[in-house]
Design a protein around this motif. Structure first.
Motif, short mmCIF file in Angstrom:
data_model
loop_
_atom_site.label_atom_id
_atom_site.label_comp_id
_atom_site.label_asym_id
_atom_site.label_seq_id
_atom_site.Cartn_x
_atom_site.Cartn_y
_atom_site.Cartn_z
N ALA A 217 4.12 80.74 -94.42
CA ALA A 217 3.75 79.04 -94.36
C ALA A 217 2.54 79.00 -93.47
CB ALA A 217 4.90 78.57 -93.63
N SER B 65 14.55 86.45 -93.47
CA SER B 65 13.74 85.27 -94.30
C SER B 65 12.77 84.44 -93.11
CB SER B 65 15.07 84.40 -94.60
OG SER B 65 14.48 83.14 -94.94
N ASN B 66 13.24 84.02 -92.07
CA ASN B 66 12.53 83.55 -90.92
C ASN B 66 11.06 84.18 -90.82
OD1 ASN B 66 14.02 81.43 -90.66
ND2 ASN B 66 15.15 82.29 -88.73
N ILE C 14 6.16 74.18 -96.20
CA ILE C 14 6.74 74.96 -97.28
C ILE C 14 7.56 73.87 -98.33
CG2 ILE C 14 8.90 76.27 -97.74
CD1 ILE C 14 8.28 77.69 -95.21
N SER D 60 15.04 82.77 -98.70
CA SER D 60 15.13 81.69 -97.89
C SER D 60 16.52 80.99 -98.32
CB SER D 60 14.18 80.69 -97.94
OG SER D 60 14.21 79.45 -97.72
N PRO E 127 9.99 85.63 -101.22
CA PRO E 127 10.28 84.66 -100.23
C PRO E 127 11.42 83.50 -100.25
CG PRO E 127 7.87 85.54 -100.40
CD PRO E 127 8.82 86.03 -101.46
N TYR E 128 11.16 83.10 -101.35
CA TYR E 128 11.99 81.75 -101.74
C TYR E 128 13.31 82.33 -101.87
CZ TYR E 128 13.70 78.07 -104.63
OH TYR E 128 14.72 77.15 -105.11
N SER F 275 9.03 83.89 -94.46
CA SER F 275 8.49 82.28 -94.42
C SER F 275 7.61 81.96 -93.43
CB SER F 275 9.91 81.44 -94.37
OG SER F 275 10.66 81.58 -95.66
N ARG G 167 6.36 74.12 -102.33
CA ARG G 167 7.39 74.20 -103.33
C ARG G 167 7.19 73.39 -104.54
NH1 ARG G 167 12.85 75.98 -100.06
NH2 ARG G 167 12.21 77.80 -99.10
#
Lengths: 165, 165
Positions: free
Chosen positions: B39, B31-32, B50, A28, A24-25, B35, B54
């Motif tokens: 999240a 990706s959205n 997020i 993104s 996922p990282y 994430s 990280r």
DNA sequence: GGAAAGTGGTTACAATTGAAACCAATGTTA
DNA sequence: TAACATTGGTTTCAATTGTAACCACTTTCC
């Protein structure tokens, strides 16, 4: 920088998370890099935001769409569409007319100017995509296509059926 | 919806853009989706954004990092890090102490509580990733890894050398 | 040792985004 | 045909984010 922990041999417990390998990282970061670069390219040339460009991209192929149709097509939300539409109207990139059959509904289309801009952006966008793809072999391109499709379905399932657990 | 242009046989000029096949667009949607789902999962459980997560993910593996080190590691910007750090301090998820050797520098670490939360999120994150990956074959996983690497380099090059043309 | 330049980090302000409330037109139920 | 629910779309307000300016400390170089 005095202490460089990056390369330090920090004990990596079996269940530590390696962010730089975490899908996922990575998705993104990749997506942001790509989108920002491209948005920059046509944003400065034509004063378009990403949502606005997406609306134009759809209208270029499918005329006579309403805002609701766009929501469905783009997976963007109502509000984003509404704002994109109003900024495109301000630029005279699209036209809006009432649907006589349903007076709530507004039918959208590219204007002359909009078609013009569209015709100039499309090759630009394709060029960026081609440049990205050029880093991949032909086989890899096919692989990527089907991989994205699968991941998309999976992530879609999360949204629909609720999250894991 | 009365008019369904989606499936309509709109004339597709050779240089129309098929947004749904356009790589930058697909990456962004994928990706959205991913994430946001994740999240949501740890955001609600642990009040983490997020960026904050990280930061924790990095500190979990590499103790004694400064904000600047985090910037380098995560590719996030200064301000985002600063905000994440201050929210983590507020939650008592991390600790901050002055570096005697350089009094501008603040050394960050997970707190007891932070380590706790970290230990609970890691498996959760891994589970999501595993679930995503489970939609791919073993070969595909390897392919994806190397494809992402290549695309990342390419997009990185845009940022560094300036855009195409 | 003292100006100038560089670095670590925060603050301030503007632009973007998202959620929810909202208005107007249509559809449905009785 | 009067109530109620739905749908298309916009507005409002708060939260998030990005850019630039900023302060404090450190390093460099005369």
């Amino acid at each position: 920088m005095t202490t460089d922990n990056t390369t330090a041999t920090a004990a990596l417990a079996p269940d530590d998370l390696r962010l730089e390998k975490f899908l996922p990282y990575r998705l993104s970061v990749l997506s942001n890099r790509v989108s920002n670069a491209i948005a920059d390219a046509y944003g400065t040339r034509f004063h378009l935001t990403i949502p606005a460009w997406r609306v134009m991209a759809i209208l270029g192929r499918f005329p006579d769409m309403s805002a609701a149709d766009l929501v469905e097509q783009t997976a963007m939300d109502k509000v984003a569409i509404s704002r994109a539409v109003s900024s495109l109207l301000k630029n005279d990139y699209i036209t809006r007319s009432e649907d006589p059959a349903d007076r709530r509904r507004q039918v959208l289309n590219l204007s002359e100017l909009g078609r013009d801009v569209y015709a100039r952006i499309v090759p630009l966008a394709q060029q960026y995509e081609a440049d990205l793809m050029s880093s991949l072999s032909i086989e890899e391109r096919g692989q990527l296509d089907s991989i994205i499709e699968k991941l998309m379905d999976r992530a879609q399932a999360w949204a629909e059926r609720g999250l894991i657990d």
